[in-house]
Design a protein around this motif. Structure first.
Motif, PDB file in Angstrom:
ATOM      1  N   UNK A  63       0.847  -1.187   0.000  1.00 34.41           N
ATOM      2  CA  UNK A  63       0.000   0.000   0.000  1.00 34.41           C
ATOM      3  C   UNK A  63       0.887   1.243   0.000  1.00 34.41           C
ATOM      4  N   UNK A  64       0.358   2.323  -0.564  1.00 36.36           N
ATOM      5  CA  UNK A  64       1.048   3.617  -0.554  1.00 36.36           C
ATOM      6  C   UNK A  64       0.070   4.675  -0.052  1.00 36.36           C
ATOM      7  N   UNK A  65       0.515   5.478   0.912  1.00 30.47           N
ATOM      8  CA  UNK A  65      -0.258   6.634   1.378  1.00 30.47           C
ATOM      9  C   UNK A  65       0.609   7.863   1.154  1.00 30.47           C
ATOM     10  N   UNK A 105      -3.292  -0.671  -3.155  1.00 32.51           N
ATOM     11  CA  UNK A 105      -4.060   0.564  -3.019  1.00 32.51           C
ATOM     12  C   UNK A 105      -3.103   1.729  -2.862  1.00 32.51           C
ATOM     13  N   UNK A 106      -3.479   2.859  -3.477  1.00 27.21           N
ATOM     14  CA  UNK A 106      -2.717   4.099  -3.333  1.00 27.21           C
ATOM     15  C   UNK A 106      -3.683   5.180  -2.872  1.00 27.21           C
ATOM     16  N   UNK A 107      -3.417   5.770  -1.711  1.00 28.44           N
ATOM     17  CA  UNK A 107      -4.202   6.887  -1.215  1.00 28.44           C
ATOM     18  C   UNK A 107      -3.425   8.179  -1.454  1.00 28.44           C
ATOM     19  N   UNK A 146      -4.275  12.475 -11.475  1.00 26.57           N
ATOM     20  CA  UNK A 146      -4.362  11.131 -10.914  1.00 26.57           C
ATOM     21  C   UNK A 146      -5.472  10.320 -11.570  1.00 26.57           C
ATOM     22  N   UNK A 147      -6.556  10.989 -11.955  1.00 26.62           N
ATOM     23  CA  UNK A 147      -7.665  10.274 -12.590  1.00 26.62           C
ATOM     24  C   UNK A 147      -7.246   9.621 -13.903  1.00 26.62           C
ATOM     25  N   UNK A 148      -6.213  10.146 -14.544  1.00 28.86           N
ATOM     26  CA  UNK A 148      -5.746   9.532 -15.793  1.00 28.86           C
ATOM     27  C   UNK A 148      -5.031   8.213 -15.533  1.00 28.86           C
ATOM     28  N   UNK A 149      -4.739   7.907 -14.270  1.00 25.45           N
ATOM     29  CA  UNK A 149      -4.087   6.650 -13.885  1.00 25.45           C
ATOM     30  C   UNK A 149      -5.081   5.622 -13.340  1.00 25.45           C
ATOM     31  N   UNK A 150      -6.353   5.984 -13.269  1.00 15.29           N
ATOM     32  CA  UNK A 150      -7.325   5.094 -12.628  1.00 15.29           C
ATOM     33  C   UNK A 150      -7.379   3.705 -13.267  1.00 15.29           C
ATOM     34  N   UNK A 151      -7.186   3.620 -14.566  1.00 15.78           N
ATOM     35  CA  UNK A 151      -7.264   2.317 -15.226  1.00 15.78           C
ATOM     36  C   UNK A 151      -6.030   1.461 -14.962  1.00 15.78           C
ATOM     37  N   UNK A 152      -4.944   2.089 -14.517  1.00 15.19           N
ATOM     38  CA  UNK A 152      -3.696   1.342 -14.289  1.00 15.19           C
ATOM     39  C   UNK A 152      -3.424   1.075 -12.821  1.00 15.19           C
ATOM     40  N   UNK A 153      -3.925   1.934 -11.937  1.00 14.48           N
ATOM     41  CA  UNK A 153      -3.578   1.837 -10.518  1.00 14.48           C
ATOM     42  C   UNK A 153      -4.826   1.975  -9.652  1.00 14.48           C
ATOM     43  N   UNK A 154      -4.877   1.271  -8.504  1.00 15.14           N
ATOM     44  CA  UNK A 154      -6.029   1.354  -7.585  1.00 15.14           C
ATOM     45  C   UNK A 154      -5.906   2.572  -6.667  1.00 15.14           C
ATOM     46  N   UNK A 155      -6.457   3.698  -7.087  1.00 14.74           N
ATOM     47  CA  UNK A 155      -6.248   4.986  -6.424  1.00 14.74           C
ATOM     48  C   UNK A 155      -7.519   5.469  -5.742  1.00 14.74           C
ATOM     49  N   UNK A 156      -7.353   6.006  -4.529  1.00 18.97           N
ATOM     50  CA  UNK A 156      -8.413   6.767  -3.865  1.00 18.97           C
ATOM     51  C   UNK A 156      -7.869   8.156  -3.554  1.00 18.97           C
ATOM     52  N   UNK A 157      -8.623   9.170  -3.940  1.00 19.20           N
ATOM     53  CA  UNK A 157      -8.288  10.555  -3.620  1.00 19.20           C
ATOM     54  C   UNK A 157      -9.027  10.959  -2.355  1.00 19.20           C
ATOM     55  N   UNK A 207      -7.443   6.714  11.193  1.00 24.28           N
ATOM     56  CA  UNK A 207      -8.332   5.559  11.087  1.00 24.28           C
ATOM     57  C   UNK A 207      -9.089   5.580   9.765  1.00 24.28           C
ATOM     58  N   UNK A 208      -9.435   6.775   9.295  1.00 26.62           N
ATOM     59  CA  UNK A 208     -10.118   6.897   8.005  1.00 26.62           C
ATOM     60  C   UNK A 208      -9.195   6.486   6.862  1.00 26.62           C
ATOM     61  N   UNK A 209      -7.940   6.914   6.915  1.00 24.39           N
ATOM     62  CA  UNK A 209      -6.974   6.513   5.891  1.00 24.39           C
ATOM     63  C   UNK A 209      -6.839   4.990   5.855  1.00 24.39           C
TER      64      UNK A 209
END
Length: 296
Positions: A63-65, A105-107, A146-157, A207-209
């Motif tokens: 995971x990456x935050x 996941x990447x936050x 970041x939205x341009x990476x949505x198809x390649x990476x599991x991202x939450x903004x 805790x939310x993260x």
């Protein structure tokens, strides 16, 4: 043990987040550019793509935050703000896609500042962003990139609203108020105190993260907030009660913002749906926690 890579791990938020992750059995690795040393630390400038790529390749995080960046809205150099907040994030995503393709996941930490000045009292993710400074503009630009990476990476903004806790500097409003009460100062200069905001405890933000990190969600944006309004006058009254000390409040016109909105609150409905159930502490509990660390 799952590995979490935190950029800006020695920041106010990063320090609390590391502790929360360790309590839940995660192994953490962190980037820093302030000289912090140790086995989990990597000296790394996120604006240098080769540096961040080497770190991600070495850690191979689950995971990456991403917390690193420029968070001071009045930073004098707009180019540096965009370089860190926009292009630094792009470097991280490029590194994750090419050097650690198994990341779960990447936050990415954006900001509720992207909403700008609005008369909408409760701000949810459907509200059209309207940033009014370079800091907020850089965060919104980061979101679009970041939205341009949505198809390649599991991202939450994530869009955090105001939050506080032990270790936050006195350049922020609540730590300033707490510190004045802790040292029993006779007076304090503030701006307009006839306003109400959505304040959270940094422990609840962490805790939310973690909840979002562990969720099955991706390719979305979520507010991080308590969903509760608290007035600055109430914060002052809580501190008076907890500290057993009265302080005279002087309104400094230089601290008063033009056209300040009286009430701003975030909606955490999406956060609760994605990562809940999450509980947010009453602000009085947070203030007591902060004061207790400064009592002599």
């Amino acid at each position: 043990m799952a590995k979490v890579f935190i950029t800006g791990g020695d920041s106010f938020t990063g320090t609390h987040l590391r502790g929360a992750l360790h309590q839940q059995g995660y192994e953490t690795f962190c980037s820093t550019n302030s000289g912090t040393t140790g086995s989990e630390w990597y000296d790394c400038d996120i604006t240098d793509r080769s540096q961040i790529t080497r770190v991600v390749a070495d850690v191979q995080p689950d995971y990456i935050i991403h917390l690193a960046g420029i968070s001071f809205a009045a930073h004098p150099n707009p180019a540096e703000i965009y370089n860190a907040n926009l292009f630094g994030t792009e470097n991280l995503l490029h590194a994750a896609a090419n050097a650690s393709p198994g990341v779960r996941k990447i936050l990415l930490a954006s900001s509720a500042n992207v909403y700008g000045v609005t008369e909408t009292e409760v701000q949810d993710e459907a509200l059209c962003p309207a940033p009014v400074n370079h800091y907020a503009g850089s965060k919104l630009a980061m979101e679009h990139m970041a939205a341009t990476w949505f198809e390649r990476l599991p991202i939450i903004l994530t869009r955090p609203f105001n939050y506080t806790g032990r270790g936050q500097t006195e350049t922020f409003l609540i730590p300033k108020i707490v510190a004045h009460f802790a040292r029993r100062a006779p007076t304090i200069e503030l701006g307009n105190i006839d306003v109400s905001r959505d304040f959270s405890d940094v422990r609840d933000v962490c805790a939310s993260y973690i909840g979002l990190m562990e969720s099955g969600a991706s390719s979305t944006v979520a507010n991080i907030c308590s969903g509760q309004l608290t007035s600055l006058q109430d914060i002052i009254e809580h501190c008076r009660d907890l500290a057993g000390h009265t302080i005279d409040v002087t309104v400094n016109p230089d601290f008063v913002r033009k056209n300040e909105i009286k009430k701003l609150c975030g909606s955490n409905a999406r956060l609760q749906a994605l990562a809940g159930p999450l509980e947010f502490r009453p602000i009085r509990e947070t203030l007591d926690w902060m004061l207790s660390s400064q009592r002599t």
